[in-house]
Design a protein around this motif. Sequence first.
Motif, PDB file in Angstrom:
ATOM      1  N   UNK B 121       0.778  -1.345   0.004  1.00 19.89           N
ATOM      2  CA  UNK B 121       0.065   0.045   0.014  1.00 19.89           C
ATOM      3  C   UNK B 121       0.731   1.343  -0.068  1.00 19.89           C
ATOM      4  N   UNK B 122       1.965   1.115   0.718  1.00 17.20           N
ATOM      5  CA  UNK B 122       2.913   2.486   0.806  1.00 17.20           C
ATOM      6  C   UNK B 122       3.284   2.646  -0.727  1.00 17.20           C
ATOM      7  N   UNK B 123       3.922   1.490  -1.220  1.00 16.74           N
ATOM      8  CA  UNK B 123       4.499   1.745  -2.644  1.00 16.74           C
ATOM      9  C   UNK B 123       3.284   2.269  -3.551  1.00 16.74           C
ATOM     10  N   UNK B 124       2.075   1.583  -3.490  1.00 17.40           N
ATOM     11  CA  UNK B 124       1.049   2.304  -4.466  1.00 17.40           C
ATOM     12  C   UNK B 124       0.856   3.653  -4.078  1.00 17.40           C
ATOM     13  N   UNK B 125       0.657   4.206  -2.877  1.00 18.12           N
ATOM     14  CA  UNK B 125       0.742   5.625  -2.773  1.00 18.12           C
ATOM     15  C   UNK B 125       1.800   6.281  -3.263  1.00 18.12           C
ATOM     16  N   UNK B 126       2.885   5.746  -3.213  1.00 14.08           N
ATOM     17  CA  UNK B 126       4.032   6.521  -3.638  1.00 14.08           C
ATOM     18  C   UNK B 126       4.007   6.576  -5.330  1.00 14.08           C
ATOM     19  N   UNK B 127       3.505   5.547  -5.813  1.00 11.61           N
ATOM     20  CA  UNK B 127       3.357   5.389  -7.409  1.00 11.61           C
ATOM     21  C   UNK B 127       2.383   6.120  -7.951  1.00 11.61           C
ATOM     22  N   UNK B 128       1.167   6.508  -6.998  1.00 12.46           N
ATOM     23  CA  UNK B 128       0.165   7.460  -7.516  1.00 12.46           C
ATOM     24  C   UNK B 128       0.684   8.669  -7.208  1.00 12.46           C
ATOM     25  N   UNK B 129       1.424   9.019  -6.506  1.00 12.69           N
ATOM     26  CA  UNK B 129       1.918  10.427  -6.276  1.00 12.69           C
ATOM     27  C   UNK B 129       2.957  10.910  -7.362  1.00 12.69           C
ATOM     28  N   UNK B 130       3.654   9.774  -7.839  1.00 12.33           N
ATOM     29  CA  UNK B 130       4.514   9.889  -8.946  1.00 12.33           C
ATOM     30  C   UNK B 130       3.732  10.092 -10.427  1.00 12.33           C
ATOM     31  N   UNK B 131       2.581   9.378 -10.511  1.00 12.52           N
ATOM     32  CA  UNK B 131       1.735   9.238 -11.841  1.00 12.52           C
ATOM     33  C   UNK B 131       1.003  10.712 -11.725  1.00 12.52           C
ATOM     34  N   UNK B 132       0.634  11.114 -10.790  1.00 13.83           N
ATOM     35  CA  UNK B 132      -0.098  12.436 -10.789  1.00 13.83           C
ATOM     36  C   UNK B 132       0.921  13.615 -10.740  1.00 13.83           C
ATOM     37  N   UNK B 133       2.038  13.535 -10.570  1.00 11.02           N
ATOM     38  CA  UNK B 133       2.748  14.667 -10.410  1.00 11.02           C
ATOM     39  C   UNK B 133       3.756  14.782 -11.391  1.00 11.02           C
ATOM     40  N   UNK B 134       4.245  13.771 -12.127  1.00  7.92           N
ATOM     41  CA  UNK B 134       5.105  13.488 -12.876  1.00  7.92           C
ATOM     42  C   UNK B 134       6.814  13.629 -12.498  1.00  7.92           C
TER      43      UNK B 134
END
Lengths: 175, 154
Positions: B121-134
Amino acid sequence: MSTPHSRTPAHKLDDVDRRLVRATQGGLPLVPRPYHQLADQLGLPPEEVIARLRAMLDSGVIRRIGVVPNHYALGYVANGMTVWDVDDAHVDTLGEAVGRLDCVSHCYRRPRRPPMWPYNLFAMVHGHSREEVETQAARIADLLGPALRARDILYSSHILKKTGLRLTESASGER
Amino acid sequence: MSAPARPLDELDRRIINLMQGDFPLAERPFLGYVNRLNVSERQLIARIERMLQERTLTRFGPLFNADRMGGVNLLAAMAVPEADYEEIALVVNAQPEVAHNYRREHALNMWFVVAAETPRRAEKACARIEAATGLEVFRFPKEREYFVELKLQA
């Protein structure tokens, strides 16, 4: 109060524990009998609410129960994350020693991310001024001695968010 | 963040110094403090409520440690362009797993803690942030904990 449980196994929460965590992660009810109110809310006997909280406290799932002050309101306006590049052969011994200094609230070893980030030891230092933080950082530098290769202090200038852990509804069983 | 308008009084200070840990697991836990603080149970509860409203306190209750639930507290950082800073802070703060987020003075200028029940879940949250912000999220998982004890004197 500061026992690190990092090397003992995790406490497996059951569904009732999880409901209790969700009901208290925003805070305890501000009433004379907070655990009884929680018990009514959750449909549990009050003794069970108390026993489960005690078990979580004993296993370290709950670090402590009490008030959490806002640093800034107490005049701790200088919050420095001091970071250090310390020789890997000595970092664990030295990390323990840095953690024992009164001025250090948290102390961890973390991975380097070169070239952006050469530091492997993190120590949080709270002071009433940057001068106070820098005096304390100088003590840490003395302690690290020849094992120290590079250092920095990152001050926090704004709290953007501070809520603590939030358990989500759907996490049960997910790995 | 600015200090509250009302300066701390003696009772505020004593509450902060006395009540950061060991809040009793008892039927009427506030009663354990009334003699030492020389206030009634009702006054003590009202004062804690006020300190929360004034933001002298950020919380009152149990402090959970995600690590001990088999979860993680992952420290992460990003180098955010100043022009986009506020917008990106909103994106990061909108993730329920982001427990704390601080602006710090460094090329890595946004530092946040992702508290999740599972590493995934922590990794998914980081990945979501990367996808949303570039932007790249630098992960700094804890390898060893030498000390954790946050107790401030008022």
